[in-house]
Each structure stands twice: as C-alpha cells, then as structure tokens.
Motif scaffolding. Structure first.
Motif, PDB file in Angstrom:
ATOM      1  N   ALA A   1      -5.278 -26.518  -2.321  1.00 52.44           N
ATOM      2  CA  ALA A   1      -4.709 -25.437  -3.275  1.00 52.44           C
ATOM      3  C   ALA A   1      -6.078 -24.609  -3.558  1.00 52.44           C
ATOM      4  O   ALA A   1      -5.991 -23.486  -3.545  1.00 52.44           O
ATOM      5  CB  ALA A   1      -4.073 -26.026  -4.459  1.00 52.44           C
ATOM      6  N   LYS A   2      -7.246 -25.357  -3.787  1.00 55.00           N
ATOM      7  CA  LYS A   2      -8.500 -24.786  -4.138  1.00 55.00           C
ATOM      8  C   LYS A   2      -9.048 -23.788  -3.066  1.00 55.00           C
ATOM      9  O   LYS A   2      -9.502 -22.421  -3.562  1.00 55.00           O
ATOM     10  CB  LYS A   2      -9.560 -25.617  -4.669  1.00 55.00           C
ATOM     11  CG  LYS A   2      -9.306 -26.391  -5.956  1.00 55.00           C
ATOM     12  CD  LYS A   2     -10.433 -27.423  -6.109  1.00 55.00           C
ATOM     13  CE  LYS A   2     -10.340 -28.248  -7.573  1.00 55.00           C
ATOM     14  NZ  LYS A   2     -11.516 -29.004  -7.739  1.00 55.00           N
TER      15      LYS A   2
ATOM     16  N   ALA B   1      -7.600 -16.315  -1.104  1.00 52.85           N
ATOM     17  CA  ALA B   1      -6.513 -15.332  -1.962  1.00 52.85           C
ATOM     18  C   ALA B   1      -7.596 -14.538  -2.754  1.00 52.85           C
ATOM     19  O   ALA B   1      -7.739 -13.511  -2.865  1.00 52.85           O
ATOM     20  CB  ALA B   1      -5.817 -15.953  -2.870  1.00 52.85           C
ATOM     21  N   ALA B   2      -8.793 -15.177  -3.524  1.00 55.32           N
ATOM     22  CA  ALA B   2      -9.677 -14.347  -4.228  1.00 55.32           C
ATOM     23  C   ALA B   2     -10.409 -13.582  -3.507  1.00 55.32           C
ATOM     24  O   ALA B   2     -10.836 -12.000  -3.684  1.00 55.32           O
ATOM     25  CB  ALA B   2     -10.543 -15.147  -5.253  1.00 55.32           C
TER      26      ALA B   2
ATOM     27  N   GLY C   1      -1.322 -29.310 -11.536  1.00 49.65           N
ATOM     28  CA  GLY C   1      -2.256 -28.500 -12.012  1.00 49.65           C
ATOM     29  C   GLY C   1      -2.244 -27.006 -11.430  1.00 49.65           C
ATOM     30  O   GLY C   1      -3.338 -26.498 -11.444  1.00 49.65           O
ATOM     31  N   LYS C   2      -1.015 -26.618 -11.304  1.00 51.00           N
ATOM     32  CA  LYS C   2      -0.767 -25.462 -10.902  1.00 51.00           C
ATOM     33  C   LYS C   2      -1.262 -24.196 -12.029  1.00 51.00           C
ATOM     34  O   LYS C   2      -2.066 -23.118 -11.748  1.00 51.00           O
ATOM     35  CB  LYS C   2       0.937 -24.898 -10.582  1.00 51.00           C
ATOM     36  CG  LYS C   2       1.497 -25.978  -9.456  1.00 51.00           C
ATOM     37  CD  LYS C   2       2.713 -25.501  -9.089  1.00 51.00           C
ATOM     38  CE  LYS C   2       3.930 -25.696 -10.275  1.00 51.00           C
ATOM     39  NZ  LYS C   2       3.888 -27.145 -10.814  1.00 51.00           N
TER      40      LYS C   2
ATOM     41  N   ILE D   1       1.858 -21.811  -0.703  1.00 50.85           N
ATOM     42  CA  ILE D   1       1.259 -22.902  -0.868  1.00 50.85           C
ATOM     43  C   ILE D   1       1.751 -24.078  -1.384  1.00 50.85           C
ATOM     44  O   ILE D   1       2.546 -23.779  -2.485  1.00 50.85           O
ATOM     45  CB  ILE D   1      -0.224 -22.961  -1.114  1.00 50.85           C
ATOM     46  CG1 ILE D   1      -0.533 -22.634  -2.618  1.00 50.85           C
ATOM     47  CG2 ILE D   1      -0.990 -21.894  -0.212  1.00 50.85           C
ATOM     48  CD1 ILE D   1      -1.839 -22.676  -3.030  1.00 50.85           C
ATOM     49  N   GLN D   2       1.639 -25.303  -1.107  1.00 47.10           N
ATOM     50  CA  GLN D   2       2.128 -26.430  -1.657  1.00 47.10           C
ATOM     51  C   GLN D   2       1.161 -27.100  -2.566  1.00 47.10           C
ATOM     52  O   GLN D   2       0.082 -27.233  -2.113  1.00 47.10           O
ATOM     53  CB  GLN D   2       2.579 -27.627  -0.633  1.00 47.10           C
ATOM     54  CG  GLN D   2       3.934 -27.619  -0.077  1.00 47.10           C
ATOM     55  CD  GLN D   2       4.962 -27.672  -0.744  1.00 47.10           C
ATOM     56  OE1 GLN D   2       4.896 -28.162  -1.833  1.00 47.10           O
ATOM     57  NE2 GLN D   2       6.340 -27.536  -0.199  1.00 47.10           N
ATOM     58  N   VAL D   3       1.156 -27.611  -3.717  1.00 45.08           N
ATOM     59  CA  VAL D   3       0.613 -28.089  -4.711  1.00 45.08           C
ATOM     60  C   VAL D   3       1.102 -29.567  -4.788  1.00 45.08           C
ATOM     61  O   VAL D   3       1.872 -29.686  -5.781  1.00 45.08           O
ATOM     62  CB  VAL D   3       0.163 -27.380  -5.905  1.00 45.08           C
ATOM     63  CG1 VAL D   3      -0.905 -28.272  -6.887  1.00 45.08           C
ATOM     64  CG2 VAL D   3      -0.302 -26.032  -5.712  1.00 45.08           C
ATOM     65  N   GLY D   4       0.482 -30.614  -4.276  1.00 45.86           N
ATOM     66  CA  GLY D   4       1.131 -31.986  -4.224  1.00 45.86           C
ATOM     67  C   GLY D   4       0.803 -32.710  -5.510  1.00 45.86           C
ATOM     68  O   GLY D   4      -0.187 -32.252  -6.004  1.00 45.86           O
ATOM     69  N   ALA D   5       1.397 -33.575  -5.764  1.00 43.60           N
ATOM     70  CA  ALA D   5       1.079 -34.739  -6.736  1.00 43.60           C
ATOM     71  C   ALA D   5      -0.039 -35.586  -6.480  1.00 43.60           C
ATOM     72  O   ALA D   5      -0.151 -35.917  -5.300  1.00 43.60           O
ATOM     73  CB  ALA D   5       2.351 -35.474  -7.053  1.00 43.60           C
TER      74      ALA D   5
END
Length: 507
Positions: A208-209, A215-216, A231-232, A393-397
């Motif tokens: 995700a980072k 994206a930035a 943590g989204k 995007i997927q942000v998994g546990a």
C-alpha cells in the motif's frame, strides 16, 4: 464637497470584481440609504457605521445620505463595505481630506467602537486588485484590517497597509508623509511541510505504501479496499506529507480558495490542504453552493487531498457529483441569478471495506455476508465513478506478529524526496504531472515497449477495460517508469500498473 468616491471589491466565486462606493450628502430630512443590490449584511452597515463614527468622535451628518455600490447589478454581501462607506461619509462631509482616496482600495468590517474586524476573501480581493493594476499599469494600495494583512501580503508586490481602527485610517490621510501614516506590510509566511504524521509510524503495508508513492509521484487518484483496522485512514492522513512541494502559484490558488471561507491560516502557507468530510455530507457541501455560492470540499482541497472514508456510506447522488470535477479540475455552480466558477484540482484518496461486515477476504475473521449483500454493497459505487479512479488497491490485514513489532518503516522524508525528483522529471519532460496528460500527450510520452504493449493488450481483452481505463493504466505505468528512472515503459512497469487497476467487482 458633498460627493466622495472610493474603491472596494466584491466576491463572485473566485473573482473579486471592483466596486465603486459613491457617497452623496444632500439637504432634506436625515436619512441613510444604501443602493446597488445590497444583501442583509450590507444593509445593516448603516447602524454599524453610524455608531463607529460617533464613538470615534466624528460628527454623523444630519443630512440625506445616499450610498451607491456600483455596478448596480452585482450582488454585494458581507460587512467589508463598512470601512469605505464610513470614509466616504467623512470625506463628503469635509471631516477628512479626500485628495488621495483614489490611490487606495478599502475593505473592512467596523465594530461599534470603530475597530476593524477581519473579512473573508482578503487574499482573493488583493489578487484581483493586483492583476487589474498590472493590466492597467496603475497599481493601487489596499487598506484593510490588520488581521487580514498577512494573507493579503502573500500576493507579491501588492501594497498592503493594515489598520486597527477607523481612526488609524483617518490619521493616515490627515498626515500623509508623517508619523501617523500606515506602514506597508510585508509577507511573513514560510513554507510549512512537516505538519503531517509520518509514514514510519505505519506498521507493515509495504504494498500500500508503494502504491501511494506512485500515486503521489504522478498525481493519481486512489481507492484503498480492505477490512477495518488495517491502516487505510492512517495511510491517507500521511499521504499529503509525501506530495511534491507546492509552487508559489499553486499555493496562492489554494490559499485564495480557503480565504473565501475565512479558513486560511498563514501558518499553513504552501502546505497541501487535506479535507476529510464525513460520509453524511451533502452534495452541496461537497461541490459548493448556497444563495451566494461558496466553495465546497472539493474546492477547499484544491491542490491538495480529498479523503473520502467509508466511500459506500456516502449517498450515491453525492458521489456522482465528483465525476465531472475529477476530469475537468473545476466546478461551475449555477443559480437562477448568478454563476460561480471554483477550481477543484484535488487528488482523491478513498477508503472502503470490501463488504458490509468488512471481513471479506480476511485471514482470521470470517465474513458473514452473502454474495448478494456484497454485490449490493459494492454497487453503491457506480461504474463511471470507479472508472475515473486511477488506482484501486487492496490493504490486507496484518498478521498478529507484525502488529506486536515496533514500527520501523521508511520515513515520509525519504519517500517525499523520490516523489519530488520524479515529479520534477515529469515537469521537465512535458510541463505537467502524468495524471494531467491529454490523449495526444499519452501517445507521445506513454508508449510502452513491445512486451509491455502485448501485456497491456491481453489485460484489456480479459478485463474489458474502457478507453478511459486503458489511458489511466498507461499514465500510471509512465509514473512507475519515472520512479525507476526509465525513459521507456517496460513490461514490469505495465504489470505493476495493471495490479493497481483491478476492478472492485472482481475482488
């Protein structure tokens, strides 16, 4: 002299058209009339001005006073005309010299004691005054409340003279060249960048980072999908801290929009705005509106980040108003009597759960939702809006052992340095970020090599992409190649971009 003419400014969207304040004193029964399409706040200035003049030990003329705010068809609102009206009465009645009034513009709300109170839109008014002066070749100075001086002085070369009270302004004209003259104010703002939380505080979530770094670097919009507590929101709150530094022009645009709502602080100069409206926000709150149009959240996030948490919980009609601004970068608010344009070049970051219970695909918690419930939940986001979001995007546990570790991620400063370098390369190559490339520019700058093109064709066929989705994947791939320092988009860059474009319905 029974007539005085002064200059001020109104607000009409982002524009601040010039207003001529004409004050005429005539014989007859004492009266005080304001004409020129004044709204309630302006009409009430009669009582404020009368009390301010009397408490400042001036004589309030017992004559027929007529104040004309020209042009007559332009609506006038707020208390910013108090100061020019009061000065016009004093000049027309001979209680202060009027020879130098034409060299200045005035704005300020008066208290009953004659003190000057801050106004909305001081920066937008100063910016419009300065541009008008550049076009005509004659620059006016601006006298306004001291509380607005710092933001107004951000306009380079604008002559700003702050005052604390009506008496200070009168003393300035009575003693031009003397000790009582109002001093010119200079900007005292410094760029503020370190106000955001740091990415090093986020445990895990390397994928995700990485996606947020891409994206930035390219200005792409992002949708993060994952179970609750992954943590989204933490990632979104830290995202503005890695964006490229604002240019002076971008900072001025952003500050001018925030000044219209009275929400600009000089301490936030050159800091990217971060707006996170609640999911109960209305469409008007998001895009702007009202009888006198004001900017909404998408305009207040201009040149910054608009974070929409719990995206499916927003009313569908509210979300649909984002479609045009995401493409055009501005919003036009039309009312029966007026129209206002506001900039809205924001970077959308959204977050959502994959299903109503939130645990679809979770490694340890079992999802209790039926397939129909999941489909209905995800269908709250329309296909056309989802198509306009560049990266999904997927942000998994996180595993429990990772949660117990000390956070030791890469700091925002290191990520920001790579983003800044990548964005500078885009500006040097094409004069804009990758997200803003037109179709012709995509053909010129985003052509992949043979292997990358073959992979892209295969993905298009299997995933049934629209032309918009195809172009957005190409732009993301261009950004990934720029981060790697590669002039050509290769197969690995295309593959990574495809991974960031997985349709929500297929997850």
């Amino acid at each position: 002299m029974s007539l005085a003419v002064l200059k001020s400014r109104a607000l009409a969207g982002m524009d601040a058209p010039e207003v001529t304040v004409e004050v005429h004193l005539a014989n007859g029964l004492p009266s005080f009339t304001i004409v020129g399409l004044p709204e309630t706040e302006v009409k009430e200035s009669k009582d404020r001005v009368r009390a301010a003049l009397q408490n400042a030990r001036f004589e309030f003329p017992a004559r027929r006073i007529t104040v004309n705010l020209a042009p007559a068809d332009l609506p006038k609102e707020s208390g910013r005309f108090d100061l020019p009206i009061a000065l016009g009465i004093l000049a027309a009645s001979g209680q202060m010299p009027a020879d130098e009034l034409g060299k200045y513009e005035f704005a300020g709300e008066l208290s009953l004691s004659g003190e000057l109170r801050p106004i909305r839109g001081a920066l937008a008014m100063t910016y419009a005054m300065h541009r008008a002066g550049d076009a005509s070749g004659r620059q006016r100075a601006f006298i306004l409340p001291r509380a607005n001086a710092d933001e107004a002085a951000l306009v380079a070369d604008a002559a700003i003279h702050p005052a604390d009270s009506l008496l200070d302004v009168c003393a300035h004209f009575a003693a031009l060249g003397g000790d009582a003259q109002l001093a010119r104010h200079t900007a005292q703002a410094e760029a503020a960048r370190a106000a955001y939380p740091d990415f090093s505080e986020v445990k895990g979530q390397a994928q995700a980072k990485r996606a947020l770094e891409v994206a930035a670097a390219g200005g792409h919009s992002v949708l993060m999908v994952g179970p609750p507590g992954t943590g989204k929101s933490m990632l979104a709150a830290r995202f503005p801290g890695i964006l490229p530094p604002m240019t002076d022009e971008e900072a001025l645009e952003s500050a001018a929009v925030q000044s219209l709502n009275g929400g600009f602080s000089v301490a936030r100069w050159k800091a990217r705005p971060y707006r996170a409206p609640h999911h109960t926000a209305s469409g008007v709150a998001l895009v702007g509106g009202g009888g006198t149009p004001r900017p909404g959240e998408i305009s207040l996030a201009h040149r910054g980040v608009l974070f929409l948490d719990e995206l499916p919980e927003f009313d569908r009609k509210v979300l649909e108003v984002l479609r045009e601004p995401l493409e055009s970068g501005h919003i036009t608010i039309s009312r029966a009597a007026r129209q206002a344009d506001f900039p809205a070049r924001f970077q959308l970051v959204a977050a959502m759960n994959p299903c109503p219970c939130g645990f679809l695909g979770h490694s340890s918690n079992k999802c209790r939702c039926t397939p129909d419930n999941v489909a209905r939940y995800q269908d709250r986001i329309s296909g056309p809006l989802l198509d306009r979001i560049d990266m999904q995007i997927q942000v998994g546990a996180l595993p429990h052992e990772d949660l117990l570790k000390q956070a030791d991620g890469e700091p925002s400063s290191a990520i920001a340095a790579r983003v800044e370098r990548t964005f500078a390369a885009q500006i040097a190559r094409q004069g804009k970020g990758n997200h803003a490339l037109s179709t012709t520019e995509i053909d010129a700058h985003c052509k992949p090599d043979a292997q990358g093109e073959q992979l892209l064709r295969t993905a298009m066929t299997r995933l049934n992409w629209s032309a918009r989705a195809y172009h957005r994947v190409l732009k993301v791939a261009r950004t990934i190649a720029d981060l790697a320092g590669q002039a050509t988009i290769g197969q690995p860059h295309v593959a990574e971009a495809i991974q960031y474009r997985r349709a929500l319905r297929e997850q």
